[in-house]
Design a protein around this motif. Structure first.
Motif, short mmCIF file in Angstrom:
data_model
loop_
_atom_site.label_atom_id
_atom_site.label_comp_id
_atom_site.label_asym_id
_atom_site.label_seq_id
_atom_site.Cartn_x
_atom_site.Cartn_y
_atom_site.Cartn_z
N PRO A 13 1.29 -0.97 0.02
CA PRO A 13 -0.91 -0.23 -0.03
C PRO A 13 1.01 0.85 -0.64
CG PRO A 13 -0.33 -0.86 2.30
CD PRO A 13 0.67 -2.08 1.19
N ARG A 21 5.28 10.61 -2.70
CA ARG A 21 4.79 10.75 -1.11
C ARG A 21 6.35 10.92 -0.38
NH1 ARG A 21 4.82 4.63 1.24
NH2 ARG A 21 3.97 4.75 3.32
N TYR A 26 10.98 8.80 1.32
CA TYR A 26 11.75 7.58 0.49
C TYR A 26 11.77 8.21 -0.78
CZ TYR A 26 7.53 5.75 4.06
OH TYR A 26 7.55 5.14 4.83
N ASN A 77 8.16 -5.53 -1.34
CA ASN A 77 7.78 -4.69 -0.40
C ASN A 77 6.67 -4.57 0.04
OD1 ASN A 77 7.90 -2.31 1.17
ND2 ASN A 77 8.84 -0.81 -0.26
N ALA A 79 5.25 -2.96 2.52
CA ALA A 79 4.94 -1.83 2.94
C ALA A 79 4.15 -1.60 4.23
CB ALA A 79 4.02 -0.72 1.88
N ALA A 80 3.19 -1.01 4.64
CA ALA A 80 2.94 -1.19 5.70
C ALA A 80 2.61 -2.51 6.69
CB ALA A 80 1.76 0.30 6.11
N HIS A 83 4.36 -4.70 8.56
CA HIS A 83 4.18 -4.05 10.11
C HIS A 83 2.50 -4.87 11.16
CE1 HIS A 83 7.38 -2.10 9.24
NE2 HIS A 83 6.54 -1.24 8.64
N HIS A 103 12.52 -3.05 1.60
CA HIS A 103 12.44 -1.46 1.93
C HIS A 103 12.85 -0.82 1.57
CE1 HIS A 103 9.01 -3.46 4.69
NE2 HIS A 103 9.89 -4.52 5.26
N LEU A 104 12.58 0.76 1.14
CA LEU A 104 13.21 1.98 0.96
C LEU A 104 13.87 2.18 1.79
CD1 LEU A 104 10.53 2.79 -1.39
CD2 LEU A 104 12.48 2.49 -2.66
N SER A 105 13.47 1.85 2.89
CA SER A 105 14.28 3.20 3.55
C SER A 105 14.30 2.00 5.48
CB SER A 105 12.68 3.81 5.43
OG SER A 105 12.23 2.90 5.27
N ILE A 107 14.24 0.77 7.99
CA ILE A 107 13.47 0.54 9.18
C ILE A 107 13.57 0.22 10.52
CG2 ILE A 107 11.47 -0.83 7.46
CD1 ILE A 107 11.81 -3.06 8.61
N ARG A 110 14.06 3.47 12.57
CA ARG A 110 12.42 4.67 12.67
C ARG A 110 11.42 4.68 13.74
NH1 ARG A 110 9.77 4.54 6.67
NH2 ARG A 110 8.56 6.07 7.85
N ARG A 114 7.87 0.73 13.79
CA ARG A 114 7.91 -0.50 12.59
C ARG A 114 9.34 -1.25 11.91
NH1 ARG A 114 5.76 3.31 7.82
NH2 ARG A 114 5.37 5.89 8.66
C1 DQA Z 1 8.58 0.74 3.85
C2 DQA Z 1 8.60 1.26 4.66
C3 DQA Z 1 7.60 0.72 5.59
O1 DQA Z 1 7.53 1.41 7.20
C4 DQA Z 1 6.06 1.78 5.44
O2 DQA Z 1 5.07 1.80 5.75
C5 DQA Z 1 5.66 1.79 3.38
C6 DQA Z 1 7.37 1.72 2.79
C7 DQA Z 1 9.62 1.00 3.13
O3 DQA Z 1 9.77 0.77 2.43
O4 DQA Z 1 10.32 2.26 3.17
O5 DQA Z 1 5.24 2.11 3.12
O6 DQA Z 1 8.39 -0.58 3.30
#
Ligand code: DQA
Length: 148
Positions: A13, A21, A26, A77, A79-80, A83, A103-105, A107, A110, A114
Motif C-alpha cells: 500500500p 509521498r 522515500y 515490499n 509496505a505498512a 508491520h 524496504h526503501l527506508s 525500518i 525509524r 516499524r
Molecule cells: C516501507 C516502510 C514501511 O514502514 C512503510 O509503511 C512503507 C514503506 C519502505 O519501503 O521503506 O509504506 O516499506
C-alpha cells in the motif's frame, strides 16, 4: 530449451505514490521507474518478472497464492502490511517459495512500530535502507538463490 525462471514482484500500500509521498523518507523515484530498472536487471539476468502494486491486503494474498502456479520466487515490499499482516506472512509461508523482503527506508532506524516485521521470519532475507537500490539488491539476491 531452458524455461526462464519467473519472479513475482509485489509492492504494498501507498507505494503507488512514490515520487510524491514523503520524499524526505522515500526519495523522488517513482514506482514506474523502480519497475523499469527491475525489468532491465531481470532481462540482463535472463529472468522474467511479473509486477503488481496493490493497496489491498486481499489482492496481495491472492497474488502470492497465484505465484505457486508459475513463479519460482517472490520479491516483496509489503509496505505498512510488513508491520501488521499475519495474512501476508501466512500466504508467503504457504507457497514455500523463497521470498526476499525489501524496504526503501531503514525500518530499523525509524519508529518502534516499524521495527517489527511479520514477514522477515518467513523470508530468505531482508534488505532495507538503500532506497530504490534495495529492490535491485533484493532481486539480485533472489536470482542468486534461484540459481543454487
Ligand atoms: C516501507 C516502510 C514501511 O514502514 C512503510 O509503511 C512503507 C514503506 C519502505 O519501503 O521503506 O509504506 O516499506
Amino acid at each position: 530449451m531452458t524455461v526462464k525462471k519467473r519472479v513475482l514482484v509485489l509492492h504494498g500500500p501507498n507505494l503507488n505514490l512514490l515520487g510524491v509521498r514523503e520524499p524526505g523518507i522515500y526519495g523522488s523515484t517513482t514506482l514506474e521507474e523502480i519497475n523499469r530498472s527491475l525489468a532491465v536487471l531481470a532481462a540482463e539476468s535472463g529472468v522474467e518478472i511479473r509486477t503488481l502494486q496493490s493497496n489491498s491486503e486481499g489482492a496481495l494474498v491472492d497474488a502470492i497464492q497465484g505465484a505457486m502456479d508459475d513463479c519460482q520466487g517472490i520479491l516483496i515490499n509489503p509496505a505498512a502490511y510488513t508491520h501488521t499482516s499475519v495474512a501476508l506472512r501466512d500466504a508467503i509461508a504457504a507457497t514455500g517459495l523463497p521470498a526476499v523482503e525489501v524496504h526503501l527506508s531503514n525500518i530499523h532506524s525509524r519508529e518502534a512500530f516499524r521495527q517489527h516485521s511479520y514477514i522477515a521470519p518467513v523470508a530468505v532475507g531482508q534488505i532495507c535502507g538503500f532506497g530504490p537500490d534495495s529492490y535491485l539488491l533484493g532481486l539480485r539476491a533472489l536470482i542468486k538463490r534461484l540459481e543454487k
